[in-house]
Design a protein around this motif. Structure first.
Motif, mmCIF file in Angstrom:
data_model
loop_
_atom_site.group_PDB
_atom_site.id
_atom_site.type_symbol
_atom_site.label_atom_id
_atom_site.label_comp_id
_atom_site.label_asym_id
_atom_site.label_seq_id
_atom_site.Cartn_x
_atom_site.Cartn_y
_atom_site.Cartn_z
ATOM 1 N N GLY A 120 -32.366 -61.952 13.284
ATOM 2 C CA GLY A 120 -31.222 -63.015 13.299
ATOM 3 C C GLY A 120 -29.992 -62.782 14.031
ATOM 4 N N THR A 121 -30.013 -61.519 14.340
ATOM 5 C CA THR A 121 -28.693 -61.174 15.015
ATOM 6 C C THR A 121 -28.957 -60.734 16.486
ATOM 7 O OG1 THR A 121 -27.616 -60.125 12.982
ATOM 8 C CG2 THR A 121 -26.502 -59.552 15.018
ATOM 9 N N GLU A 122 -28.053 -61.365 17.348
ATOM 10 C CA GLU A 122 -28.290 -61.100 18.807
ATOM 11 C C GLU A 122 -27.691 -59.783 19.087
ATOM 12 O OE1 GLU A 122 -28.548 -63.365 22.913
ATOM 13 O OE2 GLU A 122 -27.124 -64.112 21.609
ATOM 14 N N LEU A 123 -28.244 -58.813 20.164
ATOM 15 C CA LEU A 123 -27.760 -57.737 20.587
ATOM 16 C C LEU A 123 -26.592 -57.956 21.637
ATOM 17 C CD1 LEU A 123 -31.307 -56.432 20.079
ATOM 18 C CD2 LEU A 123 -29.505 -54.964 19.141
ATOM 19 N N ALA A 124 -25.654 -56.820 21.575
ATOM 20 C CA ALA A 124 -24.876 -57.011 22.673
ATOM 21 C C ALA A 124 -25.499 -56.568 23.842
ATOM 22 C CB ALA A 124 -23.831 -56.056 22.387
ATOM 23 N N VAL A 125 -24.820 -57.245 25.015
ATOM 24 C CA VAL A 125 -25.398 -56.805 26.583
ATOM 25 C C VAL A 125 -24.954 -55.261 26.697
ATOM 26 C CG1 VAL A 125 -24.996 -57.527 28.791
ATOM 27 C CG2 VAL A 125 -25.227 -59.330 27.345
ATOM 28 N N LEU A 126 -26.006 -54.613 27.331
ATOM 29 C CA LEU A 126 -25.486 -53.472 27.693
ATOM 30 C C LEU A 126 -24.574 -53.235 28.840
ATOM 31 C CD1 LEU A 126 -29.159 -51.471 27.258
ATOM 32 C CD2 LEU A 126 -27.163 -51.702 25.666
ATOM 33 N N PRO A 127 -23.920 -52.117 28.797
ATOM 34 C CA PRO A 127 -23.062 -51.906 30.013
ATOM 35 C C PRO A 127 -23.976 -51.155 30.954
ATOM 36 C CG PRO A 127 -22.487 -50.415 28.368
ATOM 37 C CD PRO A 127 -23.498 -51.477 27.682
ATOM 38 N N GLY A 128 -23.533 -51.503 32.543
ATOM 39 C CA GLY A 128 -24.389 -50.893 33.501
ATOM 40 C C GLY A 128 -23.967 -49.499 33.962
ATOM 41 N N SER A 129 -22.792 -49.237 33.509
ATOM 42 C CA SER A 129 -21.998 -48.118 34.211
ATOM 43 C C SER A 129 -22.168 -46.731 33.323
ATOM 44 C CB SER A 129 -20.759 -48.256 34.598
ATOM 45 O OG SER A 129 -19.802 -48.676 33.452
ATOM 46 N N SER A 130 -22.659 -46.604 32.296
ATOM 47 C CA SER A 130 -22.370 -45.595 31.607
ATOM 48 C C SER A 130 -23.637 -44.683 31.958
ATOM 49 C CB SER A 130 -22.885 -45.957 29.986
ATOM 50 O OG SER A 130 -22.952 -44.490 29.179
ATOM 51 N N PRO A 131 -23.490 -43.382 32.190
ATOM 52 C CA PRO A 131 -24.348 -42.181 32.632
ATOM 53 C C PRO A 131 -25.205 -41.710 31.524
ATOM 54 C CG PRO A 131 -22.280 -40.978 32.395
ATOM 55 C CD PRO A 131 -21.871 -42.478 32.115
ATOM 56 N N GLU A 132 -24.836 -42.134 30.150
ATOM 57 C CA GLU A 132 -25.500 -41.823 29.053
ATOM 58 C C GLU A 132 -26.653 -43.038 28.708
ATOM 59 O OE1 GLU A 132 -25.078 -38.988 27.255
ATOM 60 O OE2 GLU A 132 -23.474 -38.522 28.768
ATOM 61 N N PRO A 133 -27.742 -42.462 28.102
ATOM 62 C CA PRO A 133 -29.002 -43.655 27.762
ATOM 63 C C PRO A 133 -28.237 -44.852 27.043
ATOM 64 C CG PRO A 133 -29.586 -41.375 27.463
ATOM 65 C CD PRO A 133 -28.006 -41.123 27.617
ATOM 66 N N ARG A 134 -28.538 -45.812 26.984
ATOM 67 C CA ARG A 134 -27.882 -46.911 26.306
ATOM 68 C C ARG A 134 -29.535 -47.649 25.819
ATOM 69 N NH1 ARG A 134 -22.810 -48.032 26.122
ATOM 70 N NH2 ARG A 134 -21.515 -46.441 26.576
ATOM 71 N N VAL A 135 -29.645 -48.141 24.539
ATOM 72 C CA VAL A 135 -30.546 -49.068 24.094
ATOM 73 C C VAL A 135 -30.112 -50.236 23.308
ATOM 74 C CG1 VAL A 135 -30.793 -47.662 22.127
ATOM 75 C CG2 VAL A 135 -32.879 -48.942 22.853
ATOM 76 N N ALA A 136 -30.717 -51.314 23.722
ATOM 77 C CA ALA A 136 -30.258 -52.668 22.900
ATOM 78 C C ALA A 136 -31.485 -52.900 21.508
ATOM 79 C CB ALA A 136 -30.043 -53.661 23.505
ATOM 80 N N CYS A 137 -31.097 -52.292 20.464
ATOM 81 C CA CYS A 137 -32.043 -52.315 19.510
ATOM 82 C C CYS A 137 -31.768 -51.864 18.228
ATOM 83 C CB CYS A 137 -33.469 -51.183 19.798
ATOM 84 S SG CYS A 137 -34.713 -50.990 18.502
ATOM 85 N N HIS A 138 -31.642 -53.071 17.270
ATOM 86 C CA HIS A 138 -31.256 -52.562 16.021
ATOM 87 C C HIS A 138 -31.944 -51.400 15.150
ATOM 88 C CE1 HIS A 138 -28.874 -56.319 15.959
ATOM 89 N NE2 HIS A 138 -29.967 -57.103 16.189
ATOM 90 N N TYR A 139 -33.142 -51.390 15.474
ATOM 91 C CA TYR A 139 -33.986 -50.196 14.609
ATOM 92 C C TYR A 139 -33.587 -48.990 15.340
ATOM 93 C CZ TYR A 139 -37.534 -47.135 13.187
ATOM 94 O OH TYR A 139 -38.452 -46.044 12.543
ATOM 95 N N ALA A 140 -33.192 -48.739 16.720
ATOM 96 C CA ALA A 140 -32.876 -47.486 17.264
ATOM 97 C C ALA A 140 -31.427 -47.269 16.720
ATOM 98 C CB ALA A 140 -32.979 -47.585 18.727
ATOM 99 N N ALA A 141 -30.543 -48.048 16.784
ATOM 100 C CA ALA A 141 -29.079 -48.120 16.426
ATOM 101 C C ALA A 141 -29.087 -47.478 14.883
ATOM 102 C CB ALA A 141 -28.384 -49.255 16.380
ATOM 103 N N ALA A 142 -29.844 -48.028 14.116
ATOM 104 C CA ALA A 142 -30.115 -47.549 12.490
ATOM 105 C C ALA A 142 -30.584 -46.095 12.379
ATOM 106 C CB ALA A 142 -30.943 -48.351 11.712
ATOM 107 N N ARG A 143 -31.540 -45.577 13.237
ATOM 108 C CA ARG A 143 -31.977 -44.373 13.129
ATOM 109 C C ARG A 143 -30.937 -43.378 13.763
ATOM 110 N NH1 ARG A 143 -37.477 -43.791 16.314
ATOM 111 N NH2 ARG A 143 -37.220 -41.693 15.480
ATOM 112 N N VAL A 144 -29.820 -44.052 14.768
ATOM 113 C CA VAL A 144 -28.792 -42.907 15.198
ATOM 114 C C VAL A 144 -27.872 -42.742 14.097
ATOM 115 C CG1 VAL A 144 -26.703 -42.747 16.767
ATOM 116 C CG2 VAL A 144 -29.246 -43.450 17.603
#
Length: 327
Positions: free
Chosen positions: A299-323
């Motif tokens: 039910g909750t849309e994920l934010a758009v990822l920035p394109g400029s960060s050198p760090e890995p980025r992921v748009a995933c609620h489950y991955a965010a919870a694991r962090v």
């Protein structure tokens, strides 16, 4: 990190389909830096070719912008022509893109003539063919496409782009039509052009194995959005998004989960929440429920990822919870 040579900023591209609007590209941020190869990966229909065409100036976005060397792309005739000299397409099918009635010389010289670069034309054509690995170049001047191998035809197409001395190549499935024995040669050529000429490239592919061999960074696209982005080693060895892991599962050495099930949803009827959730194995297995994020996935849309960060980025609620709550 240097400033990007080519960038998408909150890019959105829409098409009318079945009386509704399909959001083919829906809020994409992506940077390509000088001397960098970025692989844009995803299934057929995910929006990656539309994004590439928009970055080439062949499609106009509904909103957002394309930037070249820090400046927004202008769509006036003269500005667009100058831009297309700097950002060149390498098409998927060299046979279809080469006029069978034109010699190799004419095919490579065509872009030079369109852009009025006729001084020293023969030297420019010869230099481009040599850079593309067709040596001695004069041997190929009077050849026709049907007289060449598939790999040689792809090199002619690349030479046509190189003749204009661009800063960026956009290669759409550049080895998909080639025999396996030739693919490695073309990928090695792209790497050599990056190293010798400082060329940047965006390589559009469905094949994460190809990305592993050629890319510095990987952007994984699903239903118009970038869902995972980062350095190739990190994304392919430690993928966080279930969709990335599913795409990797076809590689024997990956050991990265199960292949993605089912078909992508209709892009005119995007699901609520995470766009991948109707096909997500993490949600289907109950792992997302146990992590307390199943409701957000649905039910909750994920934010758009920035394109400029050198760090890995992921748009995933489950991955965010694991962090937040590592096991």
């Amino acid at each position: 990190m240097s400033s990007p040579i080519l960038a998408a900023r909150d890019l959105r591209v829409e098409f009318a389909a079945k009386g509704r609007v399909a959001r083919a590209v829906d809020g994409v941020n992506l940077d390509v830096h000088p001397g960098e190869i970025v692989a844009l990966v995803g299934e057929s229909g995910c929006g990656k070719t539309t994004l590439a065409r928009t970055l080439l100036g062949l499609e106009r976005p509904a909103s957002g912008e394309v930037r070249y060397a820090g400046r927004p792309l202008a769509y006036s005739g003269r500005a667009l022509k100058a831009y297309r000299r700097q950002v060149q397409l390498v098409p998927q099918d060299p046979t279809g893109s080469l006029n069978p009635q034109h010699t190799v010389y004419e095919a490579v010289a065509e872009g030079l003539r369109i852009h009025g670069l006729t001084d020293g034309e023969e030297e420019r054509v010869a230099a481009a063919l040599a850079r593309a690995g067709l040596r001695p170049p004069e041997r190929f001047f009077l050849s026709y496409p049907h007289e060449l191998s598939g790999g040689q035809r792809q090199r002619v197409v690349i030479a046509g782009a190189l003749a204009l001395e661009p800063k960026v190549l956009v290669a759409d499935e550049p080895v998909a039509s080639l025999d396996a024995s030739v693919r490695g040669e073309i990928l090695a050529l792209l790497l050599r052009l990056r190293d010798e000429l400082g060329l940047a490239a965006l390589v559009v592919t469905h094949d994460l194995g190809l990305a592993w061999n050629v890319a510095d960074r990987v952007a994984v696209m699903y239903l118009g959005r970038i869902v995972e982005l980062g350095p190739v080693e990190r994304i392919l060895r430690e993928p966080e998004h279930p969709y990335t892991r599913a795409l990797l599962s076809v590689l024997p050495e990956s050991g990265a989960g199960e292949p993605v099930a089912g078909e992508p949803p209709d892009p005119t009827r995007l699901p609520a929440g995470c766009r991948f959730h109707p096909r997500c194995p993490v949600l289907a297995s109950g792992e997302a429920e146990r992590a307390g994020v199943a409701g957000r996935c649905r039910g909750t849309e994920l934010a758009v990822l920035p394109g400029s960060s050198p760090e890995p980025r992921v748009a995933c609620h489950y991955a965010a919870a694991r962090v937040r709550h590592p096991r």
